[in-house]
Write a protein that holds these residues in place. Structure first.
Motif, PDB file in Angstrom:
ATOM      1  N   GLY A 240       3.103   5.515  -8.265  1.00 31.25           N
ATOM      2  CA  GLY A 240       2.336   4.288  -8.059  1.00 31.25           C
ATOM      3  C   GLY A 240       3.164   3.025  -8.141  1.00 31.25           C
ATOM      4  N   GLU A 241       4.471   3.169  -8.336  1.00 31.10           N
ATOM      5  CA  GLU A 241       5.347   1.996  -8.403  1.00 31.10           C
ATOM      6  C   GLU A 241       5.817   1.649  -6.994  1.00 31.10           C
ATOM      7  N   GLU A 254      10.894 -12.900  -2.047  1.00 33.29           N
ATOM      8  CA  GLU A 254      11.799 -11.857  -2.486  1.00 33.29           C
ATOM      9  C   GLU A 254      10.959 -10.633  -2.853  1.00 33.29           C
ATOM     10  N   PRO A 255      11.488  -9.436  -2.721  1.00 38.52           N
ATOM     11  CA  PRO A 255      10.726  -8.239  -3.111  1.00 38.52           C
ATOM     12  C   PRO A 255      10.334  -8.290  -4.583  1.00 38.52           C
ATOM     13  N   PHE A 256       9.141  -7.773  -4.896  1.00 39.51           N
ATOM     14  CA  PHE A 256       8.689  -7.747  -6.279  1.00 39.51           C
ATOM     15  C   PHE A 256       7.974  -6.426  -6.543  1.00 39.51           C
ATOM     16  N   ASP A 257       7.955  -6.021  -7.803  1.00 37.57           N
ATOM     17  CA  ASP A 257       7.349  -4.755  -8.201  1.00 37.57           C
ATOM     18  C   ASP A 257       5.841  -4.919  -8.384  1.00 37.57           C
ATOM     19  N   TRP A 258       5.114  -3.866  -8.022  1.00 40.85           N
ATOM     20  CA  TRP A 258       3.651  -3.871  -8.122  1.00 40.85           C
ATOM     21  C   TRP A 258       3.205  -2.455  -8.452  1.00 40.85           C
ATOM     22  N   LEU A 259       2.317  -2.315  -9.426  1.00 35.14           N
ATOM     23  CA  LEU A 259       1.969  -1.003  -9.947  1.00 35.14           C
ATOM     24  C   LEU A 259       0.535  -0.600  -9.619  1.00 35.14           C
ATOM     25  N   TYR A 260       0.375   0.620  -9.088  1.00 34.82           N
ATOM     26  CA  TYR A 260      -0.924   1.267  -8.951  1.00 34.82           C
ATOM     27  C   TYR A 260      -0.965   2.403  -9.972  1.00 34.82           C
ATOM     28  N   LEU A 261      -2.056   2.512 -10.713  1.00 32.61           N
ATOM     29  CA  LEU A 261      -2.150   3.516 -11.781  1.00 32.61           C
ATOM     30  C   LEU A 261      -3.264   4.510 -11.481  1.00 32.61           C
ATOM     31  N   ASP A 262      -2.951   5.794 -11.536  1.00 32.92           N
ATOM     32  CA  ASP A 262      -3.998   6.788 -11.426  1.00 32.92           C
ATOM     33  C   ASP A 262      -4.788   6.798 -12.731  1.00 32.92           C
ATOM     34  N   PRO A 263      -6.080   7.104 -12.693  1.00 35.31           N
ATOM     35  CA  PRO A 263      -6.921   6.984 -13.898  1.00 35.31           C
ATOM     36  C   PRO A 263      -6.509   7.882 -15.048  1.00 35.31           C
ATOM     37  N   ARG A 264      -5.987   9.074 -14.758  1.00 41.35           N
ATOM     38  CA  ARG A 264      -5.589   9.964 -15.846  1.00 41.35           C
ATOM     39  C   ARG A 264      -4.414   9.380 -16.624  1.00 41.35           C
TER      40      ARG A 264
END
Length: 295
Positions: A240-241, A254-264
């Protein structure tokens, strides 16, 4: 989850899935605490000429998103924002969407706003659409964003309590509800940083307070592995990163980090940090709304 440690990103991602459900989900749910949350975006955006390949020839400007929001608010709307990630090409992010009404919001956003009440903190408030709706209902709402342009837009739209500040720098108040919407987990940036953010958010909660936050499980974007329930992803990172870049007119961030998190995974980290985790709504594209409360 079982991950592959030998395949590259290009060999594991199912692009037909990626360009369909993911970006529909992105536009409906991520569009910043884009709000895409602006709390993080504002700190890392620098506008660089898209055609410039040399750093020396780039024109630098802070707060790309804030400038776009100001242009729209001041009736200078000529271009939309465009997003791309390390696993996808450019996709449009319409500026009018960031100024939408309650009726035009996704069901998960509507549910979050109906669930929130009392003294509310809107993290990464962006153009202020969520905060304004809650303010009109009589709630005491504070909108925060690190984007100075976004905060100016909120003031122009009538939000009475706004502040240009990073969420990690906010320490003086307690809130009944803290909102992090449109993929609110994005501001965590990396899986390793989630606990730090949750501990800080926990300190901002009043007695019986709640954190309302949404995200999307991106596992559907990846090919299935040989073992049941496994997916093939690049080695070295949580799946998810992502790395995002935003484009506006002739400039890009500029590129930046963004996080998607699975529910578990999210539930496991939340519990480890003394927070109950409950999914109170689920969308059609593996997106979900969670409520976190102190154990």
């Amino acid at each position: 989850l079982v991950f592959s440690n030998s395949l590259s990103c290009n060999s594991t991602i199912n692009l037909s899935k990626c360009f369909g459900g993911f970006f529909r989900s992105f536009l409906n749910n991520f569009l910043f605490s884009f709000s895409l949350s602006l709390a993080f975006f504002g700190s890392c955006f620098k506008m660089l000429s898209i055609d410039s390949k040399s750093t020396k020839s780039c024109r630098i400007m802070n707060d790309l998103i804030g400038q776009a929001l100001l242009d729209y608010q001041n009736n200078h709307y000529t271009d939309d924002l465009y997003t791309e990630t390390n696993i996808s090409e450019l996709d449009v992010l319409p500026l009018p969407h960031l100024f939408r009404s309650f009726d035009a919001m996704s069901p998960l956003e509507q549910l979050a706003l109906k669930t929130a009440g009392g003294k509310i903190l809107d993290v990464g408030c962006g153009a202020g659409s969520h905060s304004l709706y809650l303010q009109e209902l009589g709630n005491e709402v504070t909108g925060i964003d690190i984007s100075v342009g976004a905060i100016e837009v909120c003031k122009l739209r009538g939000l009475t309590k706004v502040k240009a500040i990073d969420i990690l720098q906010l320490n003086e108040e307690k809130f009944d509800a803290i909102l992090l919407l449109m993929n609110g987990t994005g501001i965590f940036q990396k899986l390793d940083y989630v606990s730090n953010y949750l501990q800080h958010l926990k300190k901002l909660l009043a007695k019986n307070g709640q954190i309302l936050i949404d995200s999307t499980d991106l596992r559907y974007m990846y090919d299935q592995g040989d073992q049941e329930g496994s997916i093939l992803v690049p080695a070295g990172n949580y799946y998810g990163e992502l790395e995002f870049t935003i484009h506006y007119k002739d400039f890009r961030s500029e590129p930046f980090d963004w996080l998607y998190l699975d529910p578990r995974t999210f539930k496991k980290i939340a519990n480890k940090n003394g927070l109950n985790f409950e999914i109170i709504g689920a969308g059609k594209n593996y997106d979900y709304l969670a409520k976190l409360t102190v154990i």
